[in-house]
Motif scaffolding. Structure first.
Motif, PDB file in Angstrom:
ATOM      1  N   GLN A  98      -7.628  25.022 -65.261  1.00 26.02           N
ATOM      2  CA  GLN A  98      -7.573  24.777 -63.820  1.00 26.02           C
ATOM      3  C   GLN A  98      -8.600  25.633 -63.082  1.00 26.02           C
ATOM      4  OE1 GLN A  98      -3.529  25.381 -62.421  1.00 26.02           O
ATOM      5  NE2 GLN A  98      -2.718  24.302 -64.200  1.00 26.02           N
ATOM      6  N   ASP A  99      -8.650  26.914 -63.439  1.00 27.94           N
ATOM      7  CA  ASP A  99      -9.590  27.830 -62.784  1.00 27.94           C
ATOM      8  C   ASP A  99     -11.036  27.396 -63.023  1.00 27.94           C
ATOM      9  OD1 ASP A  99      -7.462  29.315 -61.876  1.00 27.94           O
ATOM     10  OD2 ASP A  99      -7.574  30.800 -63.488  1.00 27.94           O
ATOM     11  N   LYS A 100     -11.319  26.953 -64.229  1.00 31.33           N
ATOM     12  CA  LYS A 100     -12.680  26.505 -64.570  1.00 31.33           C
ATOM     13  C   LYS A 100     -13.048  25.263 -63.756  1.00 31.33           C
ATOM     14  CE  LYS A 100     -15.515  25.356 -68.653  1.00 31.33           C
ATOM     15  NZ  LYS A 100     -15.924  23.976 -68.326  1.00 31.33           N
ATOM     16  N   THR A 101     -12.131  24.312 -63.677  1.00 27.26           N
ATOM     17  CA  THR A 101     -12.390  23.079 -62.919  1.00 27.26           C
ATOM     18  C   THR A 101     -12.561  23.395 -61.440  1.00 27.26           C
ATOM     19  OG1 THR A 101     -11.003  21.895 -64.511  1.00 27.26           O
ATOM     20  CG2 THR A 101     -11.572  20.743 -62.489  1.00 27.26           C
ATOM     21  N   LYS A 102     -11.765  24.311 -60.932  1.00 31.58           N
ATOM     22  CA  LYS A 102     -11.872  24.699 -59.527  1.00 31.58           C
ATOM     23  C   LYS A 102     -13.226  25.327 -59.238  1.00 31.58           C
ATOM     24  CE  LYS A 102      -9.674  27.631 -56.009  1.00 31.58           C
ATOM     25  NZ  LYS A 102      -8.543  28.528 -55.700  1.00 31.58           N
ATOM     26  N   ALA A 103     -13.672  26.216 -60.119  1.00 32.37           N
ATOM     27  CA  ALA A 103     -14.961  26.879 -59.922  1.00 32.37           C
ATOM     28  C   ALA A 103     -16.119  25.895 -60.010  1.00 32.37           C
ATOM     29  CB  ALA A 103     -15.125  27.991 -60.956  1.00 32.37           C
ATOM     30  N   ILE A 109      -7.534  22.883 -57.184  1.00 29.05           N
ATOM     31  CA  ILE A 109      -7.006  22.212 -58.371  1.00 29.05           C
ATOM     32  C   ILE A 109      -5.539  22.626 -58.483  1.00 29.05           C
ATOM     33  CG2 ILE A 109      -7.128  21.935 -60.874  1.00 29.05           C
ATOM     34  CD1 ILE A 109      -9.510  20.733 -59.384  1.00 29.05           C
ATOM     35  N   PRO A 110      -4.609  21.678 -58.396  1.00 28.85           N
ATOM     36  CA  PRO A 110      -3.192  22.036 -58.342  1.00 28.85           C
ATOM     37  C   PRO A 110      -2.612  22.459 -59.679  1.00 28.85           C
ATOM     38  CG  PRO A 110      -3.417  19.664 -58.375  1.00 28.85           C
ATOM     39  CD  PRO A 110      -4.821  20.222 -58.291  1.00 28.85           C
ATOM     40  N   TRP A 111      -1.490  23.130 -59.605  1.00 29.82           N
ATOM     41  CA  TRP A 111      -0.732  23.503 -60.802  1.00 29.82           C
ATOM     42  C   TRP A 111       0.166  22.347 -61.234  1.00 29.82           C
ATOM     43  CZ3 TRP A 111       4.599  24.447 -61.792  1.00 29.82           C
ATOM     44  CH2 TRP A 111       4.851  25.082 -63.019  1.00 29.82           C
ATOM     45  N   THR A 112       0.580  21.505 -60.272  1.00 31.14           N
ATOM     46  CA  THR A 112       1.455  20.387 -60.588  1.00 31.14           C
ATOM     47  C   THR A 112       1.108  19.178 -59.723  1.00 31.14           C
ATOM     48  OG1 THR A 112       3.785  19.700 -60.837  1.00 31.14           O
ATOM     49  CG2 THR A 112       3.248  21.015 -58.906  1.00 31.14           C
ATOM     50  N   GLY A 335      -1.998  20.387 -50.377  1.00 29.63           N
ATOM     51  CA  GLY A 335      -3.423  20.079 -50.332  1.00 29.63           C
ATOM     52  C   GLY A 335      -4.140  20.366 -51.634  1.00 29.63           C
ATOM     53  N   GLY A 336      -3.383  20.442 -52.726  1.00 35.19           N
ATOM     54  CA  GLY A 336      -3.987  20.717 -54.030  1.00 35.19           C
ATOM     55  C   GLY A 336      -4.040  22.178 -54.391  1.00 35.19           C
ATOM     56  N   ASP A 363      -8.537   3.601 -56.291  1.00 42.23           N
ATOM     57  CA  ASP A 363      -9.959   3.559 -55.931  1.00 42.23           C
ATOM     58  C   ASP A 363     -10.718   4.818 -56.334  1.00 42.23           C
ATOM     59  OD1 ASP A 363      -9.426   1.115 -54.589  1.00 42.23           O
ATOM     60  OD2 ASP A 363      -8.721   2.255 -52.845  1.00 42.23           O
ATOM     61  N   LYS A 364     -10.009   5.940 -56.479  1.00 36.62           N
ATOM     62  CA  LYS A 364     -10.642   7.215 -56.800  1.00 36.62           C
ATOM     63  C   LYS A 364      -9.905   7.888 -57.940  1.00 36.62           C
ATOM     64  CE  LYS A 364     -12.184   8.392 -52.083  1.00 36.62           C
ATOM     65  NZ  LYS A 364     -12.104   9.431 -51.015  1.00 36.62           N
ATOM     66  N   THR A 365     -10.616   8.723 -58.662  1.00 32.92           N
ATOM     67  CA  THR A 365      -9.942   9.577 -59.641  1.00 32.92           C
ATOM     68  C   THR A 365      -9.227  10.680 -58.880  1.00 32.92           C
ATOM     69  OG1 THR A 365     -11.792  11.114 -59.883  1.00 32.92           O
ATOM     70  CG2 THR A 365     -11.780   9.148 -61.310  1.00 32.92           C
ATOM     71  N   LEU A 366      -8.335  11.364 -59.572  1.00 32.03           N
ATOM     72  CA  LEU A 366      -7.623  12.476 -58.952  1.00 32.03           C
ATOM     73  C   LEU A 366      -8.591  13.570 -58.518  1.00 32.03           C
ATOM     74  CD1 LEU A 366      -4.948  13.775 -58.159  1.00 32.03           C
ATOM     75  CD2 LEU A 366      -4.690  14.561 -60.535  1.00 32.03           C
ATOM     76  N   LEU A 367      -9.575  13.858 -59.347  1.00 30.60           N
ATOM     77  CA  LEU A 367     -10.547  14.885 -59.001  1.00 30.60           C
ATOM     78  C   LEU A 367     -11.380  14.472 -57.788  1.00 30.60           C
ATOM     79  CD1 LEU A 367     -11.874  17.586 -59.592  1.00 30.60           C
ATOM     80  CD2 LEU A 367     -13.354  16.450 -61.257  1.00 30.60           C
TER      81      LEU A 367
END
Length: 473
Positions: A98-103, A109-112, A335-336, A363-367
């Protein structure tokens, strides 16, 4: 390569520790905590571990009683699956990812992920936005599973279900649990659809936990949810307890039932029924026809603030207060930042109580949605108040939500009667102003405690509990 090796041994060791704890938890858990203290060279968890170990070693403490009950009251296979998915998958594997994706993406990037399998419900509870959707919208099994797969790529292994009544789709929920055995699933449910057959399925998959909605005792519950619901709910609890399944309760406190759900008698009754956790929400007037007179007063919100903290020192049940615990995690969780909501129509919303969106999962991915204008407004503006006892951009700072929705171009996703954000905010304005006075007094008191003790964490049962810590800390 070295990071992968370290991660492998960390996970391998964690699995060994969990199995070691199964032998004799009264002896093994303190031993594990002592080991952590010994090898925590940086002292990053020293205070937390010391406080928890002291509570566990005191056989009469509420935390020791609660911990032991997880071994005496919960099926061994369920306990092991929950621990592994929470400790190993969600924490050791998931959090770094999660931390890597956020950076990499400069967004929350949510925990749940909280999602609604359906907007349909078998009840018509007063003030609920799903009340009129007996044959409501449905999210397909394939879509829900795809959301889970997308989330796991980002390191998310914990999922929540709401609705509507999620157990209207209980066969598909069990399929999701079975398909994704490395994940943990929790559902906010009215409990009336839980029977022996479903309990057997829960025992089979081992990674599903219900949080049963209950409004107090029979009078309060049936007044809002319908005659006979309380008895149906308590029968569901008996089934779960008899089958040694992990479950908790979800309580919405309103102007009419706050004194009941905040009473010692109510806590004791829920504990005796077998609940291991309690999740508290305050009533929100969501939807143009929602009655505002059910909103709690500032005095009632303070009452719950104090009662829940008091019972954390004395009652063997883990409690969370969705709004009043903002001080523990540095403000709003939506808000994520910690979670995101996807309704049955596929609209990706910042929060279960914020029915505005600029993205749809079809229409969109979660990311992509987490990088959309509305979610970036959350990312850039959190926390919404330096006083984390006023965390919410709607209930506590209603103008902040208006500004974010208008800047982002998000639209109402209310399925019954779309509501202008300014109209929704206006309904919360008086409550926000009244709470601001009380919250400021409470917050100043916490700051005084902070300077006196020098503690930076909130440990249940600790003499210096009540202090704030941000996720980034």
């Amino acid at each position: 390569m070295w990071e992968k090796i370290k991660s492998f041994f960390k996970i391998f060791f964690a699995r060994r520790v969990l199995r070691y704890m199964e032998r004799d938890p009264e002896e093994s858990i303190p031993a594990v905590l002592k080991w952590i203290e010994r090898f925590d060279k940086a002292g990053s968890v020293k205070r937390q571990v010391k406080t928890f170990r002291s509570a566990i070693e005191d056989k009469q403490s509420n935390w020791s009683i609660l911990t032991r009950s997880l071994w005496s009251d919960i099926d061994k296979g369920v306990r092991r699956r929950v621990f592994e998915n929470l400790v190993i998958n969600s924490t050791l594997i998931g959090s770094p990812r999660q931390d890597k994706t956020k950076a990499e993406n400069n967004c929350n990037i949510p925990w749940t992920v909280l999602m609604d399998p359906t907007s349909a419900c078998n009840l018509s509870c007063i003030g609920c936005w799903a009340a009129e959707y007996k044959n409501g919208l449905q999210m397909s099994y394939e879509q829900m599973n795809d959301i889970i797969l997308q989330a796991k790529e980002m390191g998310i292994y914990t999922f929540l279900f709401s609705g509507g009544e999620p157990l209207v789709r209980k066969k598909d929920i069990i399929r999701l649990c079975e398909k994704n055995s490395d994940c943990l699933f929790l559902a906010f449910t009215n409990g009336t659809l839980i029977d022996e057959a479903f309990a057997e399925e829960m025992l089979r998959v081992k990674n599903f936990i219900p949080a049963i909605s209950i409004e107090g005792f029979e009078k309060d519950t049936d007044a809002r949810r319908g005659t006979g619901v309380y008895n149906s709910v308590t029968e569901a609890m008996k089934i779960l307890k008899r089958n040694k399944l992990l479950f908790g309760i979800s309580c919405c406190y309103t102007r009419e039932n706050t004194e009941t759900v905040g009473s010692e008698e109510y806590f004791d009754e829920m504990i005796s029924q077998g609940a291991k956790f309690a999740w508290f929400f305050t009533y929100m007037p969501i939807g143009s026809g929602a009655p505002t007179e059910l909103m709690v007063t500032a005095e009632q919100r303070e009452f719950m603030y104090r009662r829940i903290r008091s019972f954390r020192n004395t009652k063997p049940i883990f409690t969370l207060d969705f709004w009043n615990d903002g001080e523990y995690i540095g403000g709003c969780v939506a808000g994520g930042r910690y979670y995101v909501h996807i309704n049955a129509n596929g609209d990706i919303e910042p929060c279960a109580f914020i029915h505005y969106s600029d993205s749809n999962i079809r229409d969109k991915t979660l990311l992509e949605a987490l990088k959309s204008p509305l979610f970036m407004e959350y990312y850039k503006n959190q926390p919404f108040n330096e006083n984390h006892l006023r965390p919410c951009p709607l209930l506590d700072n209603p103008q902040r939500l208006v500004e974010m929705v208008e800047r982002s171009g998000a639209v109402s996703t209310d399925m019954r009667d779309p509501e202008q954000v300014a109209d929704l905010a206006e309904k919360c304005k008086e409550a926000a102003e009244n709470w601001a006075v009380t919250a400021e007094s409470l917050w100043q008191g916490q700051e005084t405690a902070s300077s006196d003790t020098g503690c930076c964490v909130n440990c249940g049962g600790c003499c210096c509990a009540g202090y704030r810590i941000d996720r980034e800390s």
